[in-house]
Design a protein around this motif. Structure first.
Motif, short mmCIF file in Angstrom:
data_model
loop_
_atom_site.label_atom_id
_atom_site.label_comp_id
_atom_site.label_asym_id
_atom_site.label_seq_id
_atom_site.Cartn_x
_atom_site.Cartn_y
_atom_site.Cartn_z
N ASP A 1 -6.78 -31.61 40.22
CA ASP A 1 -6.16 -32.91 40.47
C ASP A 1 -4.63 -32.82 40.37
O ASP A 1 -4.09 -31.85 39.82
CB ASP A 1 -6.70 -33.98 39.51
N ASP A 2 -3.96 -33.85 40.87
CA ASP A 2 -2.50 -33.85 40.94
C ASP A 2 -1.83 -33.72 39.57
O ASP A 2 -0.84 -33.01 39.42
CB ASP A 2 -1.99 -35.13 41.63
N LYS A 3 -2.39 -34.39 38.56
CA LYS A 3 -1.79 -34.32 37.23
C LYS A 3 -1.85 -32.88 36.70
O LYS A 3 -0.88 -32.37 36.15
CB LYS A 3 -2.52 -35.27 36.28
N THR A 4 -2.97 -32.22 36.90
CA THR A 4 -3.12 -30.84 36.45
C THR A 4 -2.18 -29.92 37.22
O THR A 4 -1.58 -29.01 36.63
CB THR A 4 -4.58 -30.37 36.59
N ILE A 5 -2.05 -30.16 38.52
CA ILE A 5 -1.13 -29.37 39.33
C ILE A 5 0.29 -29.48 38.78
O ILE A 5 0.98 -28.47 38.61
CB ILE A 5 -1.17 -29.81 40.81
N LEU A 6 0.72 -30.70 38.50
CA LEU A 6 2.08 -30.90 37.96
C LEU A 6 2.26 -30.19 36.62
O LEU A 6 3.29 -29.56 36.37
CB LEU A 6 2.37 -32.40 37.82
N ASN A 7 1.25 -30.29 35.75
CA ASN A 7 1.33 -29.62 34.45
C ASN A 7 1.40 -28.10 34.62
O ASN A 7 2.19 -27.43 33.93
CB ASN A 7 0.15 -30.01 33.56
N LEU A 8 0.58 -27.56 35.51
CA LEU A 8 0.62 -26.12 35.77
C LEU A 8 1.98 -25.69 36.30
O LEU A 8 2.53 -24.66 35.89
CB LEU A 8 -0.47 -25.73 36.77
N MET A 9 2.52 -26.47 37.21
CA MET A 9 3.83 -26.14 37.78
C MET A 9 4.91 -26.17 36.70
O MET A 9 5.76 -25.28 36.65
CB MET A 9 4.19 -27.11 38.92
N LYS A 10 4.88 -27.19 35.86
CA LYS A 10 5.87 -27.27 34.79
C LYS A 10 5.77 -26.07 33.86
O LYS A 10 6.78 -25.46 33.50
CB LYS A 10 5.72 -28.58 34.01
N GLU A 11 4.53 -25.71 33.49
CA GLU A 11 4.33 -24.55 32.62
C GLU A 11 4.89 -23.27 33.27
O GLU A 11 5.57 -22.48 32.60
CB GLU A 11 2.84 -24.34 32.34
#
Length: 124
Positions: free
Chosen positions: A106-116
């Motif tokens: 999902d989009d929220k997980t994608i954003l978190n992965l990208m930030k990490e």
């Protein structure tokens, strides 16, 4: 030159992408001269008509300028080059997002992965 062509896509489009990538990375600066149609065809191992079509399409898009008797040059319009760079980046992001969504992320997980990943890259 190192071009390998995908037989499922028109060669002239692949050549455009190759040149556009070089322009976007700064390998070809504004105002720099491209190889002649014949030189490019020989180096890429393609028909000169294919390279000619490539150059005509790039000129139609405003990325290069042909000067009669002198050759074909990268535009000096930095706004065009920046738009090209952003378009290439947007296509890469779209491909990435399609892949992630196809994996069920999902989009929220994608954003978190990208930030990490971005934070990890800063540390390196």
């Amino acid at each position: 030159m190192g071009l390998e062509f995908d037989n499922h896509r028109p060669i002239y489009i692949q050549i455009m992408e190759y040149i556009y990538s070089g322009i976007s990375r700064g390998d070809m600066s504004p105002g720099s001269k491209l190889l002649s149609v014949r030189e490019f065809a020989v180096e890429a191992g393609v028909n000169p008509n294919t390279v000619s079509r490539t150059y005509m399409e790039m000129e139609r898009e405003g990325v290069v300028v042909s000067k009669r008797g002198q050759g074909t040059f990268v535009t000096e319009d930095t706004a065009v080059i920046e738009t090209l760079r952003r378009d290439i980046a947007a296509k890469q992001v779209d491909t990435f997002l399609d892949t992630m969504h196809n994996l069920g992320i999902d989009d929220k997980t994608i954003l978190n992965l990208m930030k990490e990943r971005m934070d990890d890259a800063k540390e390196d």
